[in-house]
Motif scaffolding. Sequence first.
Motif, PDB file in Angstrom:
ATOM      1  N   ARG A  55      39.447  47.427  31.416  1.00 47.64           N
ATOM      2  CA  ARG A  55      39.193  47.486  32.854  1.00 47.64           C
ATOM      3  C   ARG A  55      37.914  48.261  33.120  1.00 47.64           C
ATOM      4  N   GLY A  56      36.970  47.619  33.834  1.00 52.84           N
ATOM      5  CA  GLY A  56      35.742  48.278  34.209  1.00 52.84           C
ATOM      6  C   GLY A  56      34.764  48.466  33.064  1.00 52.84           C
ATOM      7  N   ALA A  57      35.117  47.970  31.854  1.00 50.30           N
ATOM      8  CA  ALA A  57      34.231  48.179  30.711  1.00 50.30           C
ATOM      9  C   ALA A  57      33.403  46.939  30.453  1.00 50.30           C
ATOM     10  N   ARG A  58      32.319  47.113  29.718  1.00 50.63           N
ATOM     11  CA  ARG A  58      31.473  45.997  29.376  1.00 50.63           C
ATOM     12  C   ARG A  58      32.167  45.126  28.337  1.00 50.63           C
ATOM     13  N   ALA A  59      32.106  43.825  28.461  1.00 52.67           N
ATOM     14  CA  ALA A  59      32.761  42.929  27.521  1.00 52.67           C
ATOM     15  C   ALA A  59      32.062  42.944  26.174  1.00 52.67           C
ATOM     16  N   PRO A  60      32.833  42.819  25.060  1.00 56.55           N
ATOM     17  CA  PRO A  60      32.204  42.772  23.745  1.00 56.55           C
ATOM     18  C   PRO A  60      31.633  41.401  23.479  1.00 56.55           C
ATOM     19  N   LEU A  61      30.569  41.066  24.181  1.00 52.65           N
ATOM     20  CA  LEU A  61      29.970  39.748  24.065  1.00 52.65           C
ATOM     21  C   LEU A  61      28.813  39.795  23.092  1.00 52.65           C
ATOM     22  N   TRP A  62      28.619  38.688  22.375  1.00 52.78           N
ATOM     23  CA  TRP A  62      27.437  38.623  21.530  1.00 52.78           C
ATOM     24  C   TRP A  62      26.692  37.350  21.827  1.00 52.78           C
ATOM     25  N   VAL A  63      25.395  37.366  21.573  1.00 53.96           N
ATOM     26  CA  VAL A  63      24.538  36.246  21.937  1.00 53.96           C
ATOM     27  C   VAL A  63      24.637  35.163  20.881  1.00 53.96           C
ATOM     28  N   ALA A  64      24.935  33.941  21.323  1.00 56.57           N
ATOM     29  CA  ALA A  64      25.081  32.817  20.401  1.00 56.57           C
ATOM     30  C   ALA A  64      23.967  31.819  20.569  1.00 56.57           C
ATOM     31  N   ALA A  65      22.838  32.262  21.123  1.00 53.84           N
ATOM     32  CA  ALA A  65      21.771  31.321  21.468  1.00 53.84           C
ATOM     33  C   ALA A  65      21.251  30.576  20.253  1.00 53.84           C
ATOM     34  N   LYS A  66      21.047  31.273  19.131  1.00 53.90           N
ATOM     35  CA  LYS A  66      20.477  30.618  17.971  1.00 53.90           C
ATOM     36  C   LYS A  66      21.411  29.552  17.430  1.00 53.90           C
ATOM     37  N   ARG A  67      22.705  29.899  17.336  1.00 52.35           N
ATOM     38  CA  ARG A  67      23.664  28.930  16.832  1.00 52.35           C
ATOM     39  C   ARG A  67      23.753  27.722  17.747  1.00 52.35           C
ATOM     40  N   PHE A  94      33.841  42.890  34.102  1.00 50.06           N
ATOM     41  CA  PHE A  94      32.946  43.297  33.025  1.00 50.06           C
ATOM     42  C   PHE A  94      31.570  42.707  33.262  1.00 50.06           C
ATOM     43  N   GLY A  95      30.585  43.324  32.601  1.00 52.77           N
ATOM     44  CA  GLY A  95      29.209  42.879  32.729  1.00 52.77           C
ATOM     45  C   GLY A  95      28.475  43.584  33.852  1.00 52.77           C
ATOM     46  N   LYS A  96      27.161  43.552  33.742  1.00 49.85           N
ATOM     47  CA  LYS A  96      26.276  44.048  34.783  1.00 49.85           C
ATOM     48  C   LYS A  96      24.918  43.398  34.571  1.00 49.85           C
ATOM     49  N   PHE A  97      24.023  43.565  35.535  1.00 53.95           N
ATOM     50  CA  PHE A  97      22.698  42.983  35.377  1.00 53.95           C
ATOM     51  C   PHE A  97      21.959  43.667  34.230  1.00 53.95           C
ATOM     52  N   GLY A  98      21.336  42.849  33.391  1.00 56.53           N
ATOM     53  CA  GLY A  98      20.565  43.411  32.290  1.00 56.53           C
ATOM     54  C   GLY A  98      20.243  42.364  31.252  1.00 56.53           C
ATOM     55  N   PHE A  99      19.671  42.825  30.159  1.00 50.49           N
ATOM     56  CA  PHE A  99      19.153  41.917  29.139  1.00 50.49           C
ATOM     57  C   PHE A  99      19.752  42.172  27.759  1.00 50.49           C
ATOM     58  N   GLN A 100      20.616  43.174  27.657  1.00 47.59           N
ATOM     59  CA  GLN A 100      21.262  43.470  26.387  1.00 47.59           C
ATOM     60  C   GLN A 100      22.528  42.631  26.232  1.00 47.59           C
ATOM     61  N   ASN A 101      23.090  42.629  25.018  1.00 46.28           N
ATOM     62  CA  ASN A 101      24.351  41.926  24.799  1.00 46.28           C
ATOM     63  C   ASN A 101      25.429  42.503  25.720  1.00 46.28           C
ATOM     64  N   GLY A 102      26.191  41.626  26.354  1.00 52.98           N
ATOM     65  CA  GLY A 102      27.210  42.075  27.293  1.00 52.98           C
ATOM     66  C   GLY A 102      26.698  42.271  28.704  1.00 52.98           C
ATOM     67  N   GLU A 103      25.404  42.093  28.915  1.00 49.67           N
ATOM     68  CA  GLU A 103      24.813  42.140  30.250  1.00 49.67           C
ATOM     69  C   GLU A 103      24.357  40.732  30.627  1.00 49.67           C
ATOM     70  N   PHE A 104      24.188  40.495  31.914  1.00 45.06           N
ATOM     71  CA  PHE A 104      23.878  39.154  32.392  1.00 45.06           C
ATOM     72  C   PHE A 104      22.668  39.144  33.320  1.00 45.06           C
ATOM     73  N   SER A 105      21.992  38.026  33.323  1.00 45.20           N
ATOM     74  CA  SER A 105      21.009  37.728  34.349  1.00 45.20           C
ATOM     75  C   SER A 105      21.302  36.310  34.831  1.00 45.20           C
ATOM     76  N   ARG A 106      22.106  36.227  35.849  1.00 47.04           N
ATOM     77  CA  ARG A 106      22.646  35.002  36.427  1.00 47.04           C
ATOM     78  C   ARG A 106      23.600  34.282  35.479  1.00 47.04           C
ATOM     79  N   PRO A 107      24.821  34.780  35.338  1.00 44.63           N
ATOM     80  CA  PRO A 107      25.848  34.031  34.617  1.00 44.63           C
ATOM     81  C   PRO A 107      26.214  32.786  35.424  1.00 44.63           C
ATOM     82  N   GLN A 108      25.822  31.632  34.939  1.00 45.02           N
ATOM     83  CA  GLN A 108      25.857  30.418  35.740  1.00 45.02           C
ATOM     84  C   GLN A 108      27.171  29.654  35.619  1.00 45.02           C
TER      85      GLN A 108
END
Length: 223
Positions: free
Chosen positions: A4-16, A178-192
């Motif tokens: 609750r209220g924490a950043r999600a343990p997300l990782w970037v899968a863009a390359k895959r 979870f999540g907030k604006f940003g550019f690191q893993n677990g952060e978003f810039s327009r989650p579409q």
Amino acid sequence: MLMRGARAPLWVAAKRVGVLVIALYFVGCSRGGKPEAVWLETGAGDGQVIYPRGISYSKSDDSYYVVDRLARVQHLDHKGNFITGWKMPAMAQGKPVGLTVVPDGNLWLPDTHYSRIIVYSPTGKLLKEFGKFGREHGEFVYPSDVAFDNKGRIFVSEFGDHDRIQVFDKDLHFLYEFGKFGFQNGEFSRPQSMVIDGDTLYVTDACNHRIERGDDVRQDEQA
């Protein structure tokens, strides 16, 4: 695990994902890229669209829904033939960018520029709406998509200086975010848009040019 209220343990899968897209591109081009069918020609009439923005499949009756830039929702059969359609209640501020059919067959639309979620029956009857502009729990800035997990929980993504995903129970009670604006893993810039497959959440992090993946969408037992 999402807290609750924490950043999600997300990782970037863009390359895959990029490798997969490239592979599919070359496989799919073996027939010259000719489509099997074209649905909804250009226009403002029934069975026509102007800048289609989203499509969703209804498993309950093997049909589809499409929303376009005229703020119209059209219900199509499995061959793309027009069944019925309707307009959103307001459109002057902007139009929806996504839509989701839930297992009971109803259609959930994030009415993006009006900071709310609207639920319709398959015939276009307005069943309920929730949300308002704001940054507190249960409020939205620009909601962009809705997704459901296999426990019936509701995930709503939003952007516009408050990029996050809120999670609600089936009765629309807030659970966590979870999540907030940003550019690191677990952060978003327009989650579409979002897809949930089992316990895995995939998010198109549009302005970061990537797909983010969370390996566990279960709520923490202590949350």
